[in-house]
Write an enzyme that holds these catalytic residues in place. Structure first.
Site, mmCIF file in Angstrom:
data_model
loop_
_atom_site.group_PDB
_atom_site.id
_atom_site.type_symbol
_atom_site.label_atom_id
_atom_site.label_comp_id
_atom_site.label_asym_id
_atom_site.label_seq_id
_atom_site.Cartn_x
_atom_site.Cartn_y
_atom_site.Cartn_z
ATOM 1 C CB VAL A 67 -0.910 0.001 1.245
ATOM 2 C CG1 VAL A 67 -1.716 1.289 1.297
ATOM 3 C CG2 VAL A 67 -1.833 -1.215 1.224
ATOM 4 N N PRO A 68 1.025 1.917 -1.134
ATOM 5 C CG PRO A 68 0.744 2.805 -3.272
ATOM 6 C CD PRO A 68 0.131 1.831 -2.296
ATOM 7 C CB CYS A 69 2.111 5.201 2.858
ATOM 8 S SG CYS A 69 3.387 4.171 3.585
ATOM 9 C CG HIS A 70 6.544 4.423 -1.423
ATOM 10 N ND1 HIS A 70 5.866 3.234 -1.238
ATOM 11 C CD2 HIS A 70 6.779 4.509 -2.754
ATOM 12 C CE1 HIS A 70 5.711 2.628 -2.406
ATOM 13 N NE2 HIS A 70 6.249 3.388 -3.345
#
Lengths: 166, 202
Positions: free
Chosen positions: B170-173
């Protein structure tokens, strides 16, 4: 218990395997270990956080060892007396461990001595805890463990030497 | 070698480690088959350090960087998901392969089933939106807040990212400050930088 069960396997797996080996011999130890940890895994969430995990596992292993021994007895003709402590048991021909003689000598101990040696000396449980598992008084458990070790010293002397360590 | 029986009884037998490893593997297999496990986990070496991967029967439940302290993460899973936790098994092999491909620039998204039970409420809404930010691009915390239906909840978006149980997947970056600076990252800023650079390069 909220700690990951993996920790119980890591911390106590080797000791429980040695306990199973002492009680049942090397061949059936694996079965008893597997049944013990599967059963412990199922019950793990219900174990209180302050429980003595090793004593709990050994208690389960004791019950599983009894089951495995009974199942073995149904399959084979039981041998009431092991005639020669140094003779390899016929049902364990594949075990060629360097300390195999020791386990043969342990297998030849009377049951109560064998259990008390396994739970006190191999598992490191105090005598009252051992007594709770095998029945009888702590004093009787202490005596059985001491008698067992004394007998091992006389039956198991790999190089003809007898240790004087008490 | 001692001939003291007391000492010998407590010594490891030869081959004991191999035997225990085999018994452990068999235990994981049997426990999985009868659904006695809450969580299985494994470690994966990656360009951003060792990753802890954990899954329930429903899907991947946690990915953790080393700086999150893997032991503490496992302890916390024991409380939040369940303590019947074992290392090993095959459940996480597909994710490990997908992550290897991601770090090699061969994969842009993840197909493994996810178990989002560790996120609730607005944080879960934010995580669901993050999956829609395309590979290689970024959004600001404010834009994510708008997209999640609470334009003023910019700080809450920050904490949703900081507590993302499934970083990388889950690409919170991909969430950065509106001025273009990186903001924070639960895996450390060098890791965030590295992931964004990887995605730009691919």
């Amino acid at each position: 218990m909220k700690r990951p069960f993996e920790q119980a396997v890591t911390e106590h797996g080797a000791v429980v395997l040695r306990v199973c080996r002492a009680v049942l011999g090397p061949t059936e130890a694996d079965d008893a270990w597997s049944e013990t940890f599967l059963s412990a895994l199922r019950a793990w969430p219900d174990l209180p956080d302050d429980a003595n995990v090793r004593a709990w596992l050994v208690t389960i292993a004791h019950r599983k060892a009894v089951d495995v021994a009974r199942a073995g007895a149904r399959r084979a003709v039981p041998v009431a007396v092991v005639p020669d402590a140094t003779a390899p048991r016929a049902d364990q021909p594949e075990e060629a461990l360097p300390d195999g003689d020791l386990w043969t000598a342990v297998a030849a101990l009377p049951e109560k001595q064998r259990l008390c040696v396994a739970y006190h000396h191999v598992a490191g449980l105090p005598h009252p805890e051992v007594a709770r598992i095998v029945g009888g008084t702590p004093a009787a458990a202490r005596r059985a463990a001491a008698d067992g070790i004394a007998r091992l010293r006389s039956t198991y002397a790999p190089h003809g030497r007898v240790s004087t360590h008490v | 070698m001692s001939d003291n029986p007391i000492q010998l009884l407590t010594e490891p037998a030869s081959g004991e480690d191999e035997r225990l490893a085999a018994l452990h593997a068999a235990l994981v297999t049997r426990a999985s088959a009868e659904s006695s496990l809450d969580v299985t986990y494994r470690l994966l070496d990656s360009p951003v350090g060792p990753l802890l991967l954990a899954a329930t029967e429903n899907g991947v439940v946690r990915v953790a960087f080393e700086i999150e302290d893997h032991d503490r993460v496992l302890e916390s899973l024991g409380s939040s998901v369940g303590s019947r936790i074992l290392r090993g098994g095959v459940r996480l092999d597909p994710l490990a392969r997908e992550l290897d491909d991601y770090f090699a620039g061969r994969r842009q998204g993840f197909d493994v089933p996810l178990d989002l039970r560790l996120a609730r409420g607005f944080r879960l809404t934010v995580l669901r939106h993050l999956g829609e930010i395309p590979y290689g691009s970024t959004e600001s915390y404010g834009e994510v807040a708008v997209a999640s239906g609470s334009p003023r909840a910019v700080r809450a978006v920050g904490s949703a990212c900081a507590t993302n149980p499934l970083p990388i997947i889950v690409p919170c970056h991909r969430v950065v400050r509106s001025d273009g600076s990186l903001g924070g990252y639960l895996g450390g800023l060098p890791t965030k930088k590295r992931l964004l650079a990887l995605e730009r390069a691919a």
